[in-house]
Design a protein around this motif. Structure first.
Motif, PDB file in Angstrom:
ATOM      1  N   ALA A  55       4.788   0.373  -2.917  1.00 42.03           N
ATOM      2  CA  ALA A  55       5.791   0.912  -2.002  1.00 42.03           C
ATOM      3  C   ALA A  55       5.366   0.823  -0.537  1.00 42.03           C
ATOM      4  O   ALA A  55       5.551   1.753   0.237  1.00 42.03           O
ATOM      5  N   GLY A  56       4.782  -0.263  -0.151  1.00 42.87           N
ATOM      6  CA  GLY A  56       4.387  -0.440   1.240  1.00 42.87           C
ATOM      7  C   GLY A  56       3.042   0.155   1.594  1.00 42.87           C
ATOM      8  O   GLY A  56       2.683   0.202   2.778  1.00 42.87           O
ATOM      9  N   TYR A  57       2.268   0.584   0.586  1.00 46.12           N
ATOM     10  CA  TYR A  57       0.945   1.162   0.810  1.00 46.12           C
ATOM     11  C   TYR A  57      -0.079   0.343   0.023  1.00 46.12           C
ATOM     12  O   TYR A  57       0.113   0.063  -1.159  1.00 46.12           O
ATOM     13  N   ARG A  58      -1.164  -0.033   0.654  1.00 47.00           N
ATOM     14  CA  ARG A  58      -2.242  -0.738  -0.029  1.00 47.00           C
ATOM     15  C   ARG A  58      -3.301   0.269  -0.457  1.00 47.00           C
ATOM     16  O   ARG A  58      -3.895   0.974   0.362  1.00 47.00           O
ATOM     17  N   ILE A  59      -3.540   0.359  -1.750  1.00 45.92           N
ATOM     18  CA  ILE A  59      -4.445   1.355  -2.310  1.00 45.92           C
ATOM     19  C   ILE A  59      -5.894   0.948  -2.051  1.00 45.92           C
ATOM     20  O   ILE A  59      -6.295  -0.188  -2.306  1.00 45.92           O
ATOM     21  N   GLU A  60      -6.684   1.903  -1.528  1.00 47.03           N
ATOM     22  CA  GLU A  60      -8.076   1.636  -1.165  1.00 47.03           C
ATOM     23  C   GLU A  60      -9.068   2.249  -2.144  1.00 47.03           C
ATOM     24  O   GLU A  60      -9.995   1.584  -2.597  1.00 47.03           O
ATOM     25  N   VAL A  86      -2.376  10.977  -9.917  1.00 48.93           N
ATOM     26  CA  VAL A  86      -3.608  10.464  -9.330  1.00 48.93           C
ATOM     27  C   VAL A  86      -3.368  10.326  -7.834  1.00 48.93           C
ATOM     28  O   VAL A  86      -2.283   9.902  -7.411  1.00 48.93           O
ATOM     29  N   VAL A  87      -4.351  10.715  -7.028  1.00 51.38           N
ATOM     30  CA  VAL A  87      -4.229  10.627  -5.575  1.00 51.38           C
ATOM     31  C   VAL A  87      -5.198   9.568  -5.075  1.00 51.38           C
ATOM     32  O   VAL A  87      -6.381   9.563  -5.447  1.00 51.38           O
ATOM     33  N   TYR A  88      -4.677   8.681  -4.242  1.00 55.31           N
ATOM     34  CA  TYR A  88      -5.477   7.597  -3.682  1.00 55.31           C
ATOM     35  C   TYR A  88      -5.487   7.684  -2.156  1.00 55.31           C
ATOM     36  O   TYR A  88      -4.518   8.135  -1.537  1.00 55.31           O
ATOM     37  N   ARG A  89      -6.560   7.231  -1.580  1.00 55.61           N
ATOM     38  CA  ARG A  89      -6.540   6.887  -0.162  1.00 55.61           C
ATOM     39  C   ARG A  89      -5.898   5.506  -0.060  1.00 55.61           C
ATOM     40  O   ARG A  89      -6.258   4.580  -0.794  1.00 55.61           O
ATOM     41  N   ALA A  90      -4.901   5.387   0.841  1.00 58.89           N
ATOM     42  CA  ALA A  90      -4.163   4.132   0.950  1.00 58.89           C
ATOM     43  C   ALA A  90      -3.854   3.835   2.411  1.00 58.89           C
ATOM     44  O   ALA A  90      -3.959   4.716   3.277  1.00 58.89           O
ATOM     45  N   ARG A  91      -3.472   2.593   2.667  1.00 55.91           N
ATOM     46  CA  ARG A  91      -3.110   2.157   4.012  1.00 55.91           C
ATOM     47  C   ARG A  91      -1.618   1.926   4.091  1.00 55.91           C
ATOM     48  O   ARG A  91      -1.055   1.172   3.292  1.00 55.91           O
ATOM     49  N   ASP A  92      -0.971   2.636   5.016  1.00 56.26           N
ATOM     50  CA  ASP A  92       0.444   2.419   5.282  1.00 56.26           C
ATOM     51  C   ASP A  92       0.567   1.104   6.045  1.00 56.26           C
ATOM     52  O   ASP A  92       0.200   1.008   7.216  1.00 56.26           O
ATOM     53  N   LEU A  93       1.097   0.078   5.393  1.00 54.30           N
ATOM     54  CA  LEU A  93       1.150  -1.249   5.988  1.00 54.30           C
ATOM     55  C   LEU A  93       2.222  -1.356   7.071  1.00 54.30           C
ATOM     56  O   LEU A  93       2.167  -2.259   7.905  1.00 54.30           O
ATOM     57  N   ARG A  94       3.178  -0.445   7.070  1.00 61.45           N
ATOM     58  CA  ARG A  94       4.231  -0.495   8.084  1.00 61.45           C
ATOM     59  C   ARG A  94       3.787   0.150   9.388  1.00 61.45           C
ATOM     60  O   ARG A  94       4.096  -0.350  10.468  1.00 61.45           O
ATOM     61  N   LEU A  95       3.067   1.252   9.294  1.00 64.93           N
ATOM     62  CA  LEU A  95       2.652   1.986  10.490  1.00 64.93           C
ATOM     63  C   LEU A  95       1.154   1.876  10.750  1.00 64.93           C
ATOM     64  O   LEU A  95       0.658   2.485  11.703  1.00 64.93           O
ATOM     65  N   ASP A  96       0.447   1.159   9.910  1.00 64.22           N
ATOM     66  CA  ASP A  96      -0.983   0.921  10.087  1.00 64.22           C
ATOM     67  C   ASP A  96      -1.756   2.229  10.238  1.00 64.22           C
ATOM     68  O   ASP A  96      -2.459   2.459  11.220  1.00 64.22           O
ATOM     69  N   ALA A 105      -2.771   9.742   2.201  1.00 62.49           N
ATOM     70  CA  ALA A 105      -3.080  10.115   0.825  1.00 62.49           C
ATOM     71  C   ALA A 105      -1.837   9.828  -0.005  1.00 62.49           C
ATOM     72  O   ALA A 105      -0.759  10.358   0.282  1.00 62.49           O
ATOM     73  N   LEU A 106      -1.959   8.978  -0.992  1.00 65.82           N
ATOM     74  CA  LEU A 106      -0.823   8.548  -1.804  1.00 65.82           C
ATOM     75  C   LEU A 106      -0.968   9.113  -3.206  1.00 65.82           C
ATOM     76  O   LEU A 106      -1.903   8.764  -3.931  1.00 65.82           O
TER      77      LEU A 106
END
Length: 325
Positions: A21-26, A36-46, A50-51
């Motif tokens: 959904a526009g987030y790259r999971i790290e 499950v909670v992941y640290r992720a990167r919002d690719l739209r807003l850089d 927490a996803l």
């Protein structure tokens, strides 16, 4: 099916580097039975977020999906410095997700496990921030129902007077959603046993005073090093919450002011009507007990107000301005 098992099969690495959904999971930063909670990167807003990804079976329940959508919108509308902001909530590829602010730091569970009981001043600072967040949620019609150290994030504060900044999390999925959709059965409830209010156990209606009880259990643990009730099995623990009197805090911490025991006894009352009306009222009682004073009553406040009907002479410094004619 491969997508579903990858979320909760114990192999979180399968999602690392993938886009959801526009987030790259790290990396994974936490998990529970249904999420499950992941640290992720919002690719739209850089930006880092927490996803939270919910178990796929939840998305297949129409009642849950509707409540999830409604409660996520309500949680996102709460603008409070001690509540983790919700950026977005939605569904993608049959999986419900919530994107929240990523808070650098630790949660209170890890802090207590590492340091043990906290100094009274530190515990009160943390309690006040959590209480403020809970009362704000209650004003918006949300009851958290799962106040526990793992849902309290502790980040670095702004200065020596405010060494911690506390965030309350897990508002995007309140536990009422699960209990209304068949994911809990008769005799079960959603919550954490060490901090659950008696009315949750018995299935009675709950309001904000349920969170007063949960907060009191958490604050008790920050000071005593353990929750107020500890039993050998879950059924005995549930019985204790419903029927046993909580042990006095000063039995574990005789160095603390004795009046604290009365404040905890009220917050941990079995009947909601016997507890403090709000979480901040509970913290105010703790502070008054810690300072050896008493909370002002409404009568006492009225007694010190000046009689507005009686004329008051001007102060001496104002006499040259206010002269009688």
């Amino acid at each position: 099916m491969a997508r579903e098992t990858s979320l909760f099969s114990g192999r979180p690495s399968e999602l690392i580097g993938r886009q959801v959904a526009g987030y790259r999971i790290e990396r994974e930063i936490g998990r529970g039975g249904m999420a499950v909670v992941y640290r992720a990167r919002d690719l739209r807003l850089d930006r880092t977020v927490a996803l939270k990804l919910l178990a796929p079976e939840l998305a297949r329940n129409d009642t849950f999906r509707k409540r999830f959508s409604h409660e996520s919108r309500v949680a996102a509308a709460i603008d409070h410095p001690n509540i983790v902001p919700v950026f977005e909530a939605g569904e993608t590829d049959g999986v419900l997700y919530i994107a929240m602010r990523f808070v650098a730091g630790s949660d209170l569970r890890h802090l207590l496990d590492r340091q043990g009981p906290l100094p009274l001043a530190t515990a009160l600072r943390i309690a006040a921030q959590v209480a403020s967040a809970l009362d704000a949620a209650h004003e918006h019609g949300l009851v958290h129902r799962d106040v526990k150290p793992g849902n309290i994030l502790v980040a670095r504060g702004t200065d020596s007077d405010h060494p911690e900044h506390v965030y309350l999390t897990d508002f995007g999925l309140t536990k009422k959603s699960l209990s209304l959709t068949g994911f809990t059965t008769v005799g079960q409830f959603v919550g954490t046993l060490d901090y659950v209010a008696p009315e949750q156990i018995s299935g009675r209606p709950v309001d904000g005073r349920c969170d007063v009880y949960g907060l009191a259990c958490v604050v008790y643990e920050t000071l005593a090093g353990r929750p107020p009730f500890r039993r050998d099995d879950d059924m005995a623990l549930l019985w204790a919450h419903q029927y046993d009197a909580p042990p006095a805090l000063t039995e574990s911490r005789p160095d603390l002011p004795a009046p604290l025991d009365a404040a905890f006894a009220k917050a941990l009352a079995k009947a909601p009507d016997d507890r403090h009306d709000s979480c901040l009222a509970f913290v105010a009682a703790l502070r008054a007990a810690a300072e050896g004073g008493h909370l002002p009553t409404e009568v006492a406040l009225r007694a010190v107000e000046p009689d507005v009907a009686a004329p008051q002479p001007p102060p001496r410094w104002a006499e040259p301005v206010f002269r009688e004619h």
